[in-house]
Design a protein around this motif. Structure first.
Motif, mmCIF file in Angstrom:
data_model
loop_
_atom_site.group_PDB
_atom_site.id
_atom_site.type_symbol
_atom_site.label_atom_id
_atom_site.label_comp_id
_atom_site.label_asym_id
_atom_site.label_seq_id
_atom_site.Cartn_x
_atom_site.Cartn_y
_atom_site.Cartn_z
ATOM 1 N N GLN A 20 20.252 42.618 -50.702
ATOM 2 C CA GLN A 20 19.263 41.814 -50.002
ATOM 3 C C GLN A 20 19.624 41.670 -48.535
ATOM 4 O O GLN A 20 18.766 41.783 -47.672
ATOM 5 N N SER A 21 20.882 41.475 -48.222
ATOM 6 C CA SER A 21 21.262 41.315 -46.822
ATOM 7 C C SER A 21 21.045 42.617 -46.058
ATOM 8 O O SER A 21 20.670 42.600 -44.908
ATOM 9 N N LYS A 22 21.252 43.743 -46.712
ATOM 10 C CA LYS A 22 21.000 45.034 -46.071
ATOM 11 C C LYS A 22 19.511 45.197 -45.785
ATOM 12 O O LYS A 22 19.120 45.621 -44.718
ATOM 13 N N GLU A 23 18.667 44.821 -46.744
ATOM 14 C CA GLU A 23 17.217 44.909 -46.565
ATOM 15 C C GLU A 23 16.752 44.015 -45.424
ATOM 16 O O GLU A 23 15.848 44.354 -44.699
ATOM 17 N N ASN A 24 17.359 42.840 -45.293
ATOM 18 C CA ASN A 24 16.930 41.912 -44.261
ATOM 19 C C ASN A 24 17.135 42.457 -42.855
ATOM 20 O O ASN A 24 16.482 42.009 -41.933
ATOM 21 N N LYS A 25 18.023 43.401 -42.682
ATOM 22 C CA LYS A 25 18.248 43.999 -41.377
ATOM 23 C C LYS A 25 17.043 44.827 -40.928
ATOM 24 O O LYS A 25 16.791 44.957 -39.752
ATOM 25 N N LEU A 26 16.317 45.385 -41.868
ATOM 26 C CA LEU A 26 15.177 46.225 -41.532
ATOM 27 C C LEU A 26 13.932 45.361 -41.357
ATOM 28 O O LEU A 26 13.145 45.187 -42.269
ATOM 29 N N LYS A 27 13.799 44.833 -40.173
ATOM 30 C CA LYS A 27 12.627 44.049 -39.834
ATOM 31 C C LYS A 27 11.878 44.775 -38.739
ATOM 32 O O LYS A 27 12.470 45.433 -37.898
ATOM 33 N N LEU A 28 10.581 44.620 -38.762
ATOM 34 C CA LEU A 28 9.730 45.297 -37.800
ATOM 35 C C LEU A 28 9.308 44.328 -36.713
ATOM 36 O O LEU A 28 8.676 43.309 -36.992
ATOM 37 N N ASN A 29 9.693 44.624 -35.491
ATOM 38 C CA ASN A 29 9.218 43.874 -34.339
ATOM 39 C C ASN A 29 7.870 44.472 -33.963
ATOM 40 O O ASN A 29 7.781 45.638 -33.581
ATOM 41 N N ASP A 30 6.816 43.706 -34.088
ATOM 42 C CA ASP A 30 5.467 44.225 -33.889
ATOM 43 C C ASP A 30 4.978 44.070 -32.445
ATOM 44 O O ASP A 30 3.794 43.930 -32.194
ATOM 45 N N THR A 31 5.912 44.105 -31.495
ATOM 46 C CA THR A 31 5.559 44.060 -30.079
ATOM 47 C C THR A 31 5.200 45.477 -29.623
ATOM 48 O O THR A 31 5.954 46.418 -29.870
ATOM 49 N N TRP A 32 4.065 45.599 -28.977
ATOM 50 C CA TRP A 32 3.579 46.913 -28.517
ATOM 51 C C TRP A 32 3.563 46.977 -26.999
ATOM 52 O O TRP A 32 3.314 45.979 -26.334
ATOM 53 N N PHE A 33 3.805 48.168 -26.471
ATOM 54 C CA PHE A 33 3.617 48.411 -25.044
ATOM 55 C C PHE A 33 2.418 49.345 -24.891
ATOM 56 O O PHE A 33 2.038 50.052 -25.827
ATOM 57 N N THR A 34 1.816 49.334 -23.721
ATOM 58 C CA THR A 34 0.731 50.261 -23.402
ATOM 59 C C THR A 34 1.000 50.843 -22.026
ATOM 60 O O THR A 34 1.353 50.110 -21.092
ATOM 61 N N VAL A 35 0.852 52.160 -21.923
ATOM 62 C CA VAL A 35 0.979 52.857 -20.653
ATOM 63 C C VAL A 35 -0.314 53.638 -20.440
ATOM 64 O O VAL A 35 -0.771 54.331 -21.349
ATOM 65 N N GLU A 36 -0.876 53.502 -19.263
ATOM 66 C CA GLU A 36 -2.071 54.269 -18.922
ATOM 67 C C GLU A 36 -1.748 55.114 -17.704
ATOM 68 O O GLU A 36 -1.235 54.618 -16.711
ATOM 69 N N THR A 37 -2.048 56.393 -17.811
ATOM 70 C CA THR A 37 -1.808 57.326 -16.720
ATOM 71 C C THR A 37 -2.902 58.390 -16.796
ATOM 72 O O THR A 37 -3.911 58.192 -17.453
ATOM 73 N N ASP A 38 -2.704 59.498 -16.104
ATOM 74 C CA ASP A 38 -3.681 60.577 -16.226
ATOM 75 C C ASP A 38 -2.973 61.928 -16.231
ATOM 76 O O ASP A 38 -1.850 62.061 -15.780
ATOM 77 N N LYS A 39 -3.668 62.895 -16.818
ATOM 78 C CA LYS A 39 -3.169 64.261 -16.907
ATOM 79 C C LYS A 39 -4.390 65.156 -16.779
ATOM 80 O O LYS A 39 -5.379 64.969 -17.498
ATOM 81 N N ASN A 40 -4.343 66.101 -15.856
ATOM 82 C CA ASN A 40 -5.480 66.988 -15.594
ATOM 83 C C ASN A 40 -6.750 66.189 -15.316
ATOM 84 O O ASN A 40 -7.833 66.523 -15.786
ATOM 85 N N GLN A 41 -6.589 65.114 -14.566
ATOM 86 C CA GLN A 41 -7.695 64.239 -14.145
ATOM 87 C C GLN A 41 -8.426 63.573 -15.314
ATOM 88 O O GLN A 41 -9.596 63.224 -15.208
ATOM 89 N N LYS A 42 -7.728 63.412 -16.428
ATOM 90 C CA LYS A 42 -8.280 62.693 -17.576
ATOM 91 C C LYS A 42 -7.281 61.618 -17.981
ATOM 92 O O LYS A 42 -6.067 61.823 -17.898
ATOM 93 N N PRO A 43 -7.780 60.467 -18.437
ATOM 94 C CA PRO A 43 -6.870 59.382 -18.797
ATOM 95 C C PRO A 43 -5.981 59.715 -19.995
ATOM 96 O O PRO A 43 -6.395 60.419 -20.909
ATOM 97 N N VAL A 44 -4.778 59.193 -19.932
ATOM 98 C CA VAL A 44 -3.825 59.256 -21.037
ATOM 99 C C VAL A 44 -3.477 57.806 -21.366
ATOM 100 O O VAL A 44 -3.089 57.040 -20.487
ATOM 101 N N ILE A 45 -3.646 57.443 -22.620
ATOM 102 C CA ILE A 45 -3.314 56.086 -23.056
ATOM 103 C C ILE A 45 -2.250 56.206 -24.141
ATOM 104 O O ILE A 45 -2.456 56.871 -25.155
ATOM 105 N N VAL A 46 -1.116 55.571 -23.901
ATOM 106 C CA VAL A 46 -0.011 55.591 -24.856
ATOM 107 C C VAL A 46 0.268 54.157 -25.274
ATOM 108 O O VAL A 46 0.485 53.283 -24.434
ATOM 109 N N ARG A 47 0.215 53.926 -26.587
ATOM 110 C CA ARG A 47 0.610 52.634 -27.158
ATOM 111 C C ARG A 47 1.823 52.900 -28.031
ATOM 112 O O ARG A 47 1.899 53.926 -28.689
ATOM 113 N N GLY A 48 2.745 51.969 -28.037
ATOM 114 C CA GLY A 48 3.907 52.187 -28.890
ATOM 115 C C GLY A 48 4.731 50.942 -29.094
ATOM 116 O O GLY A 48 4.502 49.904 -28.473
#
Length: 170
Positions: A20-48
């Protein structure tokens, strides 16, 4: 007879506590980042998710699966129409609900550009991943998707994408 049973129960209980203590270490932090840029004059949106270092270090997620969705409606800028984007979000929510409930698989990065959205999941088991996405997607009509997977014990794809945007796993 009782003396043999009691120590065995104590050992089983100790092992149970340890797992159980080993399982408790695997927690998911649900914080997301977003990056917006462009490539070949078209938008690129990256969430992660940047806060996945504990999952990386667990060495349990040895493969990634790319879920590649080609948009049905072509737009000039290469991003989905608002209607298609809403539908794609419903599909993503269904996938997350089926894959992340017990952290069998985790959505790490979503990359949208030039008529395609690629979602990168890291998984403990590709066969289990496929079984679960079939269940999750059974509620939807046929989708314009391709699925590819590769072995990636060190999360090189994920780390490389983060590095492109001057980010590191936390």
């Amino acid at each position: 007879m009782i003396k043999k049973v009691i120590p065995l129960l104590l050992v089983l209980n100790f092992a149970s506590l340890f797992s159980q203590s080993k399982e408790n270490k695997l927690k998911l932090n649900d914080t997301w980042f977003t990056v917006e840029t462009d490539k070949n004059q078209k938008p690129v949106i990256v969430r992660g998710r940047q806060h996945l270092k504990n999952l990386i270090e667990s060495k349990q997620y040895t493969d990634y699966v790319e879920f590649i969705w080609t948009f049905e409606a072509l737009t000039e800028n290469g991003i989905p129409t608002p209607e298609e984007n809403i539908f794609m979000q419903k599909v993503e929510d269904a996938l997350i609900e089926n894959l992340e409930i017990d952290l069998q698989s985790v959505l790490t990065i979503v990359y949208t550009h030039d008529g395609v959205r690629t979602s990168v999941f890291y998984t403990k088991s590709v066969p289990e991943f496929l079984k679960r996405i079939n269940k999750a997607l059974s509620q939807f009509k046929k989708l314009p998707i391709e699925i590819m997977n590769e072995k990636d014990v060190d999360w090189d794809l994920y780390r490389g994408i983060l590095k492109n945007y001057k980010l590191v796993p936390k």
